[in-house]
Write a protein that holds these residues in place. Structure first.
Motif, PDB file in Angstrom:
ATOM      1  N   VAL A   1       1.133  -1.503  -0.322  1.00 28.42           N
ATOM      2  CA  VAL A   1      -0.433   0.249  -0.191  1.00 28.42           C
ATOM      3  C   VAL A   1       0.674   1.072   0.198  1.00 28.42           C
ATOM      4  CG1 VAL A   1      -1.881   1.373   1.738  1.00 28.42           C
ATOM      5  CG2 VAL A   1      -1.684  -0.956   1.786  1.00 28.42           C
ATOM      6  N   GLN A   2       1.567   1.003   0.760  1.00 26.09           N
ATOM      7  CA  GLN A   2       2.776   2.332   1.289  1.00 26.09           C
ATOM      8  C   GLN A   2       4.223   2.989  -0.463  1.00 26.09           C
ATOM      9  OE1 GLN A   2       5.120   2.283   4.114  1.00 26.09           O
ATOM     10  NE2 GLN A   2       5.777   4.712   4.562  1.00 26.09           N
ATOM     11  N   GLU A   3       3.961   1.702  -0.998  1.00 28.08           N
ATOM     12  CA  GLU A   3       4.861   1.905  -2.651  1.00 28.08           C
ATOM     13  C   GLU A   3       4.183   2.448  -3.205  1.00 28.08           C
ATOM     14  OE1 GLU A   3       7.838   1.646  -2.903  1.00 28.08           O
ATOM     15  OE2 GLU A   3       8.874   1.078  -1.087  1.00 28.08           O
ATOM     16  N   THR A   4       2.714   1.728  -3.516  1.00 33.97           N
ATOM     17  CA  THR A   4       1.581   2.306  -4.369  1.00 33.97           C
ATOM     18  C   THR A   4       1.082   3.632  -4.262  1.00 33.97           C
ATOM     19  OG1 THR A   4       0.694   0.094  -4.563  1.00 33.97           O
ATOM     20  CG2 THR A   4      -0.516   1.459  -5.347  1.00 33.97           C
ATOM     21  N   LEU A   5       1.084   3.641  -3.263  1.00 30.32           N
ATOM     22  CA  LEU A   5       1.183   5.328  -2.327  1.00 30.32           C
ATOM     23  C   LEU A   5       2.345   6.185  -3.029  1.00 30.32           C
ATOM     24  CD1 LEU A   5      -1.174   5.038   0.447  1.00 30.32           C
ATOM     25  CD2 LEU A   5      -2.019   5.655  -1.714  1.00 30.32           C
ATOM     26  N   LEU A   6       3.360   5.843  -2.936  1.00 24.96           N
ATOM     27  CA  LEU A   6       4.565   7.185  -3.578  1.00 24.96           C
ATOM     28  C   LEU A   6       4.406   6.998  -4.698  1.00 24.96           C
ATOM     29  CD1 LEU A   6       7.013   4.926  -0.765  1.00 24.96           C
ATOM     30  CD2 LEU A   6       5.923   7.660  -0.425  1.00 24.96           C
ATOM     31  N   LYS A   7       4.066   5.884  -5.736  1.00 25.33           N
ATOM     32  CA  LYS A   7       4.163   5.830  -7.249  1.00 25.33           C
ATOM     33  C   LYS A   7       3.015   5.987  -7.401  1.00 25.33           C
ATOM     34  CE  LYS A   7       6.255   1.137  -8.389  1.00 25.33           C
ATOM     35  NZ  LYS A   7       6.152   0.960  -6.998  1.00 25.33           N
TER      36      LYS A   7
ATOM     37  N   TYR B   1       0.411  14.831  -7.532  1.00 24.17           N
ATOM     38  CA  TYR B   1       1.587  15.652  -6.214  1.00 24.17           C
ATOM     39  C   TYR B   1       0.748  15.396  -4.783  1.00 24.17           C
ATOM     40  CZ  TYR B   1      -2.723  18.362  -7.389  1.00 24.17           C
ATOM     41  OH  TYR B   1      -4.098  19.042  -7.199  1.00 24.17           O
ATOM     42  N   LEU B   2       1.764  15.578  -3.919  1.00 15.53           N
ATOM     43  CA  LEU B   2       1.344  15.446  -2.828  1.00 15.53           C
ATOM     44  C   LEU B   2      -0.471  15.897  -1.954  1.00 15.53           C
ATOM     45  CD1 LEU B   2       1.923  13.305   0.108  1.00 15.53           C
ATOM     46  CD2 LEU B   2       3.228  16.032   1.148  1.00 15.53           C
ATOM     47  N   ASP B   3      -0.653  16.504  -2.045  1.00 15.74           N
ATOM     48  CA  ASP B   3      -1.905  17.201  -1.841  1.00 15.74           C
ATOM     49  C   ASP B   3      -2.493  16.571  -2.200  1.00 15.74           C
ATOM     50  OD1 ASP B   3      -0.631  18.818   0.097  1.00 15.74           O
ATOM     51  OD2 ASP B   3      -0.546  21.002  -1.161  1.00 15.74           O
ATOM     52  N   ARG B   4      -3.312  15.784  -3.430  1.00 17.33           N
ATOM     53  CA  ARG B   4      -3.925  15.391  -4.015  1.00 17.33           C
ATOM     54  C   ARG B   4      -4.169  13.653  -3.298  1.00 17.33           C
ATOM     55  NH1 ARG B   4      -5.602  14.929 -10.554  1.00 17.33           N
ATOM     56  NH2 ARG B   4      -7.410  13.915 -10.283  1.00 17.33           N
ATOM     57  N   ILE B   5      -3.206  12.978  -3.096  1.00 25.08           N
ATOM     58  CA  ILE B   5      -2.655  11.942  -2.655  1.00 25.08           C
ATOM     59  C   ILE B   5      -3.555  11.942  -1.034  1.00 25.08           C
ATOM     60  CG2 ILE B   5      -1.900   9.783  -2.622  1.00 25.08           C
ATOM     61  CD1 ILE B   5      -2.297  10.758  -5.174  1.00 25.08           C
ATOM     62  N   LYS B   6      -2.984  13.201  -0.799  1.00 29.45           N
ATOM     63  CA  LYS B   6      -3.479  13.763   1.026  1.00 29.45           C
ATOM     64  C   LYS B   6      -4.882  13.435   1.149  1.00 29.45           C
ATOM     65  CE  LYS B   6      -0.221  15.451   3.143  1.00 29.45           C
ATOM     66  NZ  LYS B   6       0.716  16.270   3.826  1.00 29.45           N
ATOM     67  N   ALA B   7      -5.835  13.603   0.057  1.00 26.76           N
ATOM     68  CA  ALA B   7      -7.354  14.584  -0.555  1.00 26.76           C
ATOM     69  C   ALA B   7      -8.221  12.792  -1.081  1.00 26.76           C
ATOM     70  CB  ALA B   7      -7.295  15.468  -1.059  1.00 26.76           C
ATOM     71  N   MET B   8      -7.405  12.159  -1.303  1.00 25.25           N
ATOM     72  CA  MET B   8      -8.724  10.970  -1.290  1.00 25.25           C
ATOM     73  C   MET B   8      -7.626   9.855  -0.340  1.00 25.25           C
ATOM     74  SD  MET B   8      -6.146   9.143  -4.234  1.00 25.25           S
ATOM     75  CE  MET B   8      -4.527   8.177  -4.086  1.00 25.25           C
ATOM     76  N   LEU B   9      -6.768   9.893   0.097  1.00 22.60           N
ATOM     77  CA  LEU B   9      -6.851   9.042   1.829  1.00 22.60           C
ATOM     78  C   LEU B   9      -7.804   9.220   2.594  1.00 22.60           C
ATOM     79  CD1 LEU B   9      -2.558   8.472   1.768  1.00 22.60           C
ATOM     80  CD2 LEU B   9      -4.735   6.880   0.948  1.00 22.60           C
ATOM     81  N   PRO B  10      -7.842   8.679   3.054  1.00 25.98           N
ATOM     82  CA  PRO B  10      -9.075   9.010   5.145  1.00 25.98           C
ATOM     83  C   PRO B  10      -7.929   8.864   5.388  1.00 25.98           C
ATOM     84  CG  PRO B  10      -9.285   5.665   4.400  1.00 25.98           C
ATOM     85  CD  PRO B  10      -8.047   6.491   3.061  1.00 25.98           C
ATOM     86  N   ASP B  11      -8.397   9.477   6.787  1.00 22.77           N
ATOM     87  CA  ASP B  11      -7.187  10.285   7.366  1.00 22.77           C
ATOM     88  C   ASP B  11      -6.521   9.164   8.655  1.00 22.77           C
ATOM     89  OD1 ASP B  11      -8.210  12.675   7.250  1.00 22.77           O
ATOM     90  OD2 ASP B  11      -9.821  12.466   9.418  1.00 22.77           O
ATOM     91  N   SER B  12      -6.825   8.307   8.322  1.00 22.46           N
ATOM     92  CA  SER B  12      -6.297   6.651   9.538  1.00 22.46           C
ATOM     93  C   SER B  12      -5.124   6.178   8.412  1.00 22.46           C
ATOM     94  CB  SER B  12      -7.139   5.410   9.585  1.00 22.46           C
ATOM     95  OG  SER B  12      -8.376   5.181   7.984  1.00 22.46           O
ATOM     96  N   CYS B  13      -4.653   6.654   7.319  1.00 22.29           N
ATOM     97  CA  CYS B  13      -4.346   6.280   6.588  1.00 22.29           C
ATOM     98  C   CYS B  13      -3.351   7.234   5.857  1.00 22.29           C
ATOM     99  CB  CYS B  13      -4.474   5.362   5.082  1.00 22.29           C
ATOM    100  SG  CYS B  13      -5.901   3.817   5.160  1.00 22.29           S
ATOM    101  N   ALA B  14      -3.236   8.019   6.876  1.00 23.41           N
ATOM    102  CA  ALA B  14      -2.151   9.622   6.428  1.00 23.41           C
ATOM    103  C   ALA B  14      -0.733   8.936   6.452  1.00 23.41           C
ATOM    104  CB  ALA B  14      -2.791  10.932   7.383  1.00 23.41           C
ATOM    105  N   SER B  15      -0.749   8.649   7.333  1.00 28.93           N
ATOM    106  CA  SER B  15       0.565   8.305   8.340  1.00 28.93           C
ATOM    107  C   SER B  15       1.501   6.500   7.006  1.00 28.93           C
ATOM    108  CB  SER B  15       0.572   7.099   9.789  1.00 28.93           C
ATOM    109  OG  SER B  15       0.261   6.095   9.173  1.00 28.93           O
TER     110      SER B  15
END
Length: 836
Positions: free
Chosen positions: A513-519, A525-539
């Motif tokens: 999951v983490q490597e997929t998010l990094l890709k 860009y970071l802010d777009r990925i942050k916006a689509m993630l639930p708060d529980s996955c922010a870490s």
């Protein structure tokens, strides 16, 4: 179509310049494919004629008009004939029998005038619309009934294509054509004994009960078993004794194959699979026996030849010349049979139907690889020849949400299973990973709602077993998912994987999951990925956007270091030259009397590298320009192996928070020979990385570096061949240019020898480091970290087994000795079995 290589490029043209002629192999030493890219799956004759001669009024105008009219008419007829051949049998309709009969009449009538067009279209349709093989074999049989000379020309052409495919190792085409000839036995176009002669040629290398298990034997036996599914019924009727003999030979070989591969897991996708689940030959033999027990009846696909049994009884049978097996193909040029992953549970009683359908899907996916759009289009047509009770089709169902993939065969799920089976195929995929991603995107575009659900279910089912998946397959799936999601608005239900946050940092699911998010961050860009993630996955993603980690900030320096940094920074910012930068470093560090010359060199090197990287940190283009401009200075500071490694480590520290720029910068430093491939190997296996073997970008860098070395070797081999050819074609006056040509050959050969030595050092050093770390408790941190490293070790041995086998003696004496662990020696032995 060629099954030979994961990264196989297209055949290069000619020689000349610095590149020279390219050999017909890829960087792994395997044969390249030579089929054109992005062409149509069949060649439709175009409508010619144009507007230029139809109504000319000048001299000869009327004559040219008549000629143009005849040409237009002829091409129009050819176009219609091609269209009729291509479209016949798209669906299993009640009119199929009449359509085939009528088409055979039309083709027989126009065959003499349009022979080339008919034969060319027929050839392309058989090869590239493989799910309609029962239709085209029936059509060939009908043509033979109406005119045996026409039938003979059709099968003679297809036999010639089969011989060519065998010679060039196009195993996908060989498999499809053997199925075509198997069905011709049922249409009485060729005799059972003629077909058995073809089978016996393929089984020649394995007919002896003591024959070893080899890559070529696996390939031939797989093709024969796939063919027998379609030939068994006719052979049972006309040559039962010979059929039993063939089955005995096949069964004996599969038994030897199973014994030889017992305990071998280097090509297993799911490590918890049952013994036969990962042995495709044993599984296919079970399918074959099930079909044989059912009187060789296959009901998955319509069999139109049965409608013309009376006509075929009167047909003339043709004899065919014997086939010849290729004698010059390397073991790596043979197709390695691989399993269809069972990603969705299905009823056991449907195993035969499922395999037949998946086999057609797989053949279509490989034969139409050159055009993903047409491949996606035709994949969704395969079910048209199925009976209504064979499988459910969600795209035509009134309530697709009610279709249960675990209770019945669902066509869309079978397509997805085959696609993911190809994506995660071991020891290597047939094509580039991006092909499977782009094909999935095209499929979803065609059916947005249904295919989105199917692909999401497949990914979830795979990740549910991620603890037992091969490491390389996890990496491939991560790449696939990131690109796939990025093409559909970055929408995905991440809440289903919230539990990954609570898992250890090295757990397979969290890493995936983490490597997929990094890709995804690379693709957005970071802010777009942050916006689509639930708060529980922010870490699972960084707090800050990827950036550099410049060491010489004002707050982190003493005064004299600040003076040097400011001077160098100002020089580079003001477009100072290389000499000016070196002179500034010399002026400042020469005043540091409390350190020796070696320490001054170390500090000057670090200062220059940091500032060059800072200068190029804005974009990839800036980085390339900065390294290119200061290449002489960087090369001067990296004259020795230790200095090169120091430059690489500074680069890693600088891009500590940006793995993508780290990988790209290392690649550019290798290109400009600031560092060499051996430096990259030492960097990746540095002790500071212990505990971080789950990070994907390290292995991306290593893989790119080894690929670059292998490609360079291939290019130089091509240049040597071109130079030798040029030297052999000297002019009439040998004294004029013979010396220059001989010198050129010697020069290129010397460069090749140097590159081969570099390749040898990289392969041996990488293998040695893997074994060293896996054989030491200090090489990994815990079981999970070791599992990641072992997975990457298997990947390396699989991918570069050709190069490793070329250094077998060295590795056996220096690496795989008593000091190595038993599990590393077992993996090495498994790799050797792949290269038999």
């Amino acid at each position: 179509m060629d099954f030979s290589g994961r990264l196989g490029g297209r055949r290069g043209g000619g020689s000349g310049g610095g590149g020279g002629g390219r050999r017909d192999v890829d960087e792994f030493g395997r044969e390249r494919r030579d089929r054109p890219h992005n062409r149509k799956p069949y060649e439709r004759p175009g409508r010619g004629g144009g507007r230029g001669g139809g109504h000319g009024m000048g001299r000869g105008g009327m004559a040219s008009g008549h000629v143009g009219g005849h040409l237009d008419e002829a091409k129009d007829i050819e176009s219609r004939l091609s269209s009729l051949i291509i479209k016949v049998g798209d669906k299993n309709t009640p009119t199929l029998q009449n359509n085939l009969d009528a088409l055979s009449v039309v083709l027989e009538k126009d065959f003499t005038k349009h022979e080339i067009t008919v034969l060319r279209t027929f050839r392309q349709c058989v090869l590239e619309l493989p799910w309609k093989v029962t239709v085209y074999s029936t059509l060939a049989g009908l043509l033979n009934v109406k005119n045996s000379e026409t039938g003979e020309k059709v099968i003679t052409l297809m036999h010639a294509v089969l011989r060519e495919s065998l010679e060039k190792g196009r195993w996908g085409s060989v498999k499809v054509l053997m199925r075509f000839f198997a069905l011709l036995v049922g249409t009485n176009t060729i005799s059972a004994h003629t077909f058995l002669a073809m089978i016996q040629v393929l089984l020649g290398p394995v007919v002896d009960a003591a024959s070893p298990v080899t890559a070529s034997g696996n390939c031939y036996v797989f093709i024969v078993m796939s063919t027998l599914l379609w030939a068994g019924r006719s052979l049972k009727e006309y040559a039962p004794a010979e059929l039993d003999q063939v089955l005995t030979i096949v069964s004996n070989y599969v038994e030897r194959h199973s014994q030889a591969n017992e305990g071998v897991t280097i090509t297993t996708v799911f490590h918890d699979a049952p013994p036969k689940g990962s042995n495709v030959l044993a599984y296919l033999l079970d399918i074959l026996r099930t079909v044989a027990a059912n009187e060789w009846k296959i009901d998955a696909i319509s069999a139109p030849h049965e409608m013309f049994a009376a006509e075929f009884a009167q047909a003339k049978k043709h004899e065919l010349p014997l086939l010849e097996l290729p004698s010059s193909l390397a073991p790596g040029a043979f197709y390695t049979p691989s399993e269809f992953l069972q990603l969705v549970p299905s009823p056991a009683e449907h195993a035969v139907r499922k395999y037949i359908m998946q086999d057609f899907i797989a053949d279509t996916l490989t034969q139409l690889e050159g055009n993903r759009k047409d491949c996606a289009k035709h994949l969704m047509l395969i079910h048209g020849l199925c009976g209504e009770d064979v499988c459910s089709v969600m795209t035509t169902a009134q309530h697709p949400e009610d279709v249960d993939p675990e209770g019945t065969l669902v066509f869309e799920y079978m397509v997805a299973e085959v696609l993911f089976s190809f994506l995660m195929q071991l020891p290597e995929g047939l094509y580039r990973e991006m092909y499977y991603t782009s094909l999935a995107i095209e499929l979803r575009k065609a059916e947005p709602q249904i295919l989105a659900t199917v692909f999401e279910t497949m990914v979830e089912n795979i990740i549910a077993r991620v603890q037992v998946i091969d490491v390389e397959c996890i990496n491939r799936l991560s790449n696939w998912l990131a690109v796939y999601i990025s093409n559909f608005g970055f929408q995905w239900d991440w809440s289903k994987w919230e539990g990954a946050v609570e898992e250890p940092a090295e757990s397979p699911r969290r890493c995936f999951v983490q490597e997929t998010l990094l890709k995804l961050m690379r693709l957005s860009y970071l802010d777009r990925i942050k916006a689509m993630l639930p708060d529980s996955c922010a870490s699972l993603i960084p707090d800050k956007a990827p950036s550099h980690n410049f060491k010489f900030t004002v707050q982190a320096m003493d005064e004299r270091t600040r003076d040097v940094s400011v001077a160098i920074g100002r020089c580079l910012k003001n477009k100072g030259s290389v000499d000016q930068a070196l002179e500034l470093l010399q002026q400042h560090y020469s005043q540091w009397t409390d350190i020796d010359d070696n320490e001054r060199q170390v500090l000057a090197r670090e200062m220059l590298v940091e500032h060059v990287l800072l200068l190029g940190s804005k974009t990839f283009s800036h980085m390339l320009n900065a390294i290119e401009k200061f290449m002489p200075a960087l090369q001067k500071f990296g004259e020795f192996a230790e200095a090169k490694l120091a430059i690489a480590k500074v680069t890693e520290d600088f891009w500590l928070r940006n793995p993508q720029f780290f990988a790209i910068t290392i690649d550019k430093l290798v290109n400009y020979r600031v560092i060499d491939p051996a430096t990259v190997v030492e960097l990746i296996f540095d002790d500071s990385h212990v505990g971080q073997w789950s990070h994907f970008h390290y292995w991306e860098i290593l893989r790119n570096t080894v690929n670059k070395v292998n490609m360079r070797v291939v290019q130089l081999q091509g240049r040597v061949e071109a130079a030798i050819t040029a030297a052999n074609s000297m002019s009439d006056d040998p004294a004029e240019d013979g010396a220059d040509k001989a010198e050129s050959v010697e020069s290129v050969e010397a460069t090749l020898a140097q590159m081969l030595q570099e390749q040898r050092e990289v392969v041996v050093a990488t293998t040695r480091h893997f074994v060293r770390l896996l054989s030491s408790h200090q090489g990994t941190k815990g079981d999970l970290d070791r599992a990641w490293l072992m997975g990457r070790f298997k990947e390396f041995l699989r991918t570069y087994r050709v190069q490793i086998m070329g250094n077998l003696d060295t590795l056996e004496s220096l690496v795989f000795n008593e000091a190595s662990t038993e599990d590393t020696r077992l993996v090495f032995a498994s790799m050797r079995s792949l290269s038999a």
